[in-house]
Motif scaffolding. Sequence first.
Motif, PDB file in Angstrom:
ATOM      1  N   TYR A   1       5.155   4.349  68.304  1.00 26.37           N
ATOM      2  CA  TYR A   1       4.225   5.333  68.643  1.00 26.37           C
ATOM      3  C   TYR A   1       2.896   4.708  68.563  1.00 26.37           C
ATOM      4  N   VAL A   2       2.047   5.300  69.291  1.00 26.10           N
ATOM      5  CA  VAL A   2       0.429   4.624  69.475  1.00 26.10           C
ATOM      6  C   VAL A   2      -0.323   5.739  68.847  1.00 26.10           C
ATOM      7  N   LEU A   3      -0.998   5.611  67.784  1.00 24.11           N
ATOM      8  CA  LEU A   3      -1.921   6.464  67.232  1.00 24.11           C
ATOM      9  C   LEU A   3      -3.290   6.136  68.059  1.00 24.11           C
ATOM     10  N   THR A   4      -3.927   7.497  68.306  1.00 27.80           N
ATOM     11  CA  THR A   4      -5.289   6.926  69.265  1.00 27.80           C
ATOM     12  C   THR A   4      -6.443   7.865  68.810  1.00 27.80           C
ATOM     13  N   LEU A   5      -6.173   8.789  67.966  1.00 27.81           N
ATOM     14  CA  LEU A   5      -7.218   9.686  67.528  1.00 27.81           C
ATOM     15  C   LEU A   5      -8.157   8.917  66.348  1.00 27.81           C
ATOM     16  N   ARG A   6      -9.546   8.956  66.766  1.00 29.13           N
ATOM     17  CA  ARG A   6     -10.559   8.337  65.807  1.00 29.13           C
ATOM     18  C   ARG A   6     -10.361   7.003  65.250  1.00 29.13           C
ATOM     19  N   MET A   7      -9.523   6.075  66.035  1.00 31.78           N
ATOM     20  CA  MET A   7      -9.289   4.821  65.816  1.00 31.78           C
ATOM     21  C   MET A   7      -8.949   4.373  67.198  1.00 31.78           C
ATOM     22  N   ARG A   8      -9.164   2.700  66.995  1.00 33.14           N
ATOM     23  CA  ARG A   8      -8.728   2.006  68.476  1.00 33.14           C
ATOM     24  C   ARG A   8      -6.912   2.341  68.319  1.00 33.14           C
ATOM     25  N   PRO A   9      -6.432   2.374  69.666  1.00 31.48           N
ATOM     26  CA  PRO A   9      -5.105   2.231  69.486  1.00 31.48           C
ATOM     27  C   PRO A   9      -4.203   1.513  68.588  1.00 31.48           C
ATOM     28  N   THR A  10      -3.528   2.085  67.614  1.00 30.63           N
ATOM     29  CA  THR A  10      -2.692   1.615  66.646  1.00 30.63           C
ATOM     30  C   THR A  10      -1.259   1.781  66.738  1.00 30.63           C
ATOM     31  N   PRO A  11      -0.523   0.828  67.125  1.00 31.63           N
ATOM     32  CA  PRO A  11       1.043   0.896  67.263  1.00 31.63           C
ATOM     33  C   PRO A  11       1.474   0.997  65.498  1.00 31.63           C
ATOM     34  N   VAL A  12       2.269   2.157  65.606  1.00 31.97           N
ATOM     35  CA  VAL A  12       3.100   2.400  64.153  1.00 31.97           C
ATOM     36  C   VAL A  12       4.538   2.790  64.750  1.00 31.97           C
ATOM     37  N   LYS A  13       5.419   2.938  63.457  1.00 33.67           N
ATOM     38  CA  LYS A  13       6.481   3.420  63.670  1.00 33.67           C
ATOM     39  C   LYS A  13       6.491   4.769  62.732  1.00 33.67           C
ATOM     40  N   LEU A  14       7.062   5.845  63.187  1.00 41.28           N
ATOM     41  CA  LEU A  14       7.020   7.172  62.944  1.00 41.28           C
ATOM     42  C   LEU A  14       8.381   7.355  62.449  1.00 41.28           C
ATOM     43  N   ARG A  15       8.596   8.215  61.066  1.00 39.25           N
ATOM     44  CA  ARG A  15       9.947   8.764  60.968  1.00 39.25           C
ATOM     45  C   ARG A  15       9.451  10.313  60.697  1.00 39.25           C
ATOM     46  N   LEU A  16      10.104  11.089  61.340  1.00 36.26           N
ATOM     47  CA  LEU A  16      10.022  12.522  61.427  1.00 36.26           C
ATOM     48  C   LEU A  16      11.289  12.888  60.433  1.00 36.26           C
ATOM     49  N   LEU A  17      10.982  13.798  59.292  1.00 34.10           N
ATOM     50  CA  LEU A  17      12.095  14.270  58.496  1.00 34.10           C
ATOM     51  C   LEU A  17      11.898  15.945  58.326  1.00 34.10           C
TER      52      LEU A  17
ATOM     53  N   LEU B   1       9.150  21.284  52.736  1.00 34.03           N
ATOM     54  CA  LEU B   1       8.497  20.727  53.541  1.00 34.03           C
ATOM     55  C   LEU B   1       9.055  19.691  54.447  1.00 34.03           C
ATOM     56  N   SER B   2       8.360  19.608  55.553  1.00 37.98           N
ATOM     57  CA  SER B   2       8.822  18.497  56.723  1.00 37.98           C
ATOM     58  C   SER B   2       7.786  17.248  56.180  1.00 37.98           C
ATOM     59  N   TYR B   3       8.247  15.882  56.822  1.00 36.32           N
ATOM     60  CA  TYR B   3       7.451  14.906  56.595  1.00 36.32           C
ATOM     61  C   TYR B   3       7.485  14.061  57.714  1.00 36.32           C
ATOM     62  N   ILE B   4       6.264  13.655  57.963  1.00 39.18           N
ATOM     63  CA  ILE B   4       5.821  12.512  58.974  1.00 39.18           C
ATOM     64  C   ILE B   4       5.688  11.041  58.060  1.00 39.18           C
ATOM     65  N   LEU B   5       6.376  10.059  57.932  1.00 42.16           N
ATOM     66  CA  LEU B   5       6.215   8.734  57.447  1.00 42.16           C
ATOM     67  C   LEU B   5       5.608   7.909  58.597  1.00 42.16           C
ATOM     68  N   ILE B   6       4.657   7.265  58.225  1.00 44.29           N
ATOM     69  CA  ILE B   6       3.805   6.445  59.219  1.00 44.29           C
ATOM     70  C   ILE B   6       3.821   5.001  58.647  1.00 44.29           C
ATOM     71  N   LEU B   7       4.373   4.175  59.164  1.00 44.67           N
ATOM     72  CA  LEU B   7       4.438   2.657  58.997  1.00 44.67           C
ATOM     73  C   LEU B   7       3.677   1.741  59.847  1.00 44.67           C
ATOM     74  N   ARG B   8       2.558   1.255  59.362  1.00 43.21           N
ATOM     75  CA  ARG B   8       1.674   0.463  60.256  1.00 43.21           C
ATOM     76  C   ARG B   8       2.030  -1.209  59.841  1.00 43.21           C
ATOM     77  N   SER B   9       2.125  -1.826  60.868  1.00 48.90           N
ATOM     78  CA  SER B   9       2.103  -3.246  60.898  1.00 48.90           C
ATOM     79  C   SER B   9       1.112  -3.680  59.797  1.00 48.90           C
ATOM     80  N   ARG B  10       1.342  -4.616  59.052  1.00 44.65           N
ATOM     81  CA  ARG B  10       0.283  -5.397  58.318  1.00 44.65           C
ATOM     82  C   ARG B  10      -0.171  -6.488  58.648  1.00 44.65           C
TER      83      ARG B  10
END
Length: 126
Positions: free
Chosen positions: A94-110, A117-126
């Motif tokens: 996924y690419v996050l775009t709100l309040r930041m420059r486009p940031t590629p991430v991997k999302l995990r939806l649980l 609760l449901s969870y969104i896990l967000i893994l950003r490249s280092r």
Amino acid sequence: MSSDQHAFDFANITLADLDRLDSTAINDLPFGVVGLSPEGLVKVYSQTESRAAGLSLDSVLNTHYFATIAQCMNNFMVAQKFEDEATLDTMLDYVLTLRMRPTPVKLRLLKGSDASLSYILILRSR
């Protein structure tokens, strides 16, 4: 790496693990964690995610995640999946775009049919 540590990897952590972890353990995870109520309100927001997104815990807790915090995820790929599916364990690029420059991430939806609760896990490249 011990099996306990392996269980808390982005790809292997389970919904039960997340429900069982206290806030200190969630804050120690190397990826962002957002826990949502069935109504979509933020109930868990990890320090890792807070730092990466530049949003304080106080400003995010009890707000509607998709309408207020992560409008770039308010679409069929993310928010609609939580609406439509009784259970989820999905990973997507996924690419996050709100309040930041486009940031590629991997999302995990649980999401579990009997989980509070449901969870969104967000893994950003280092």
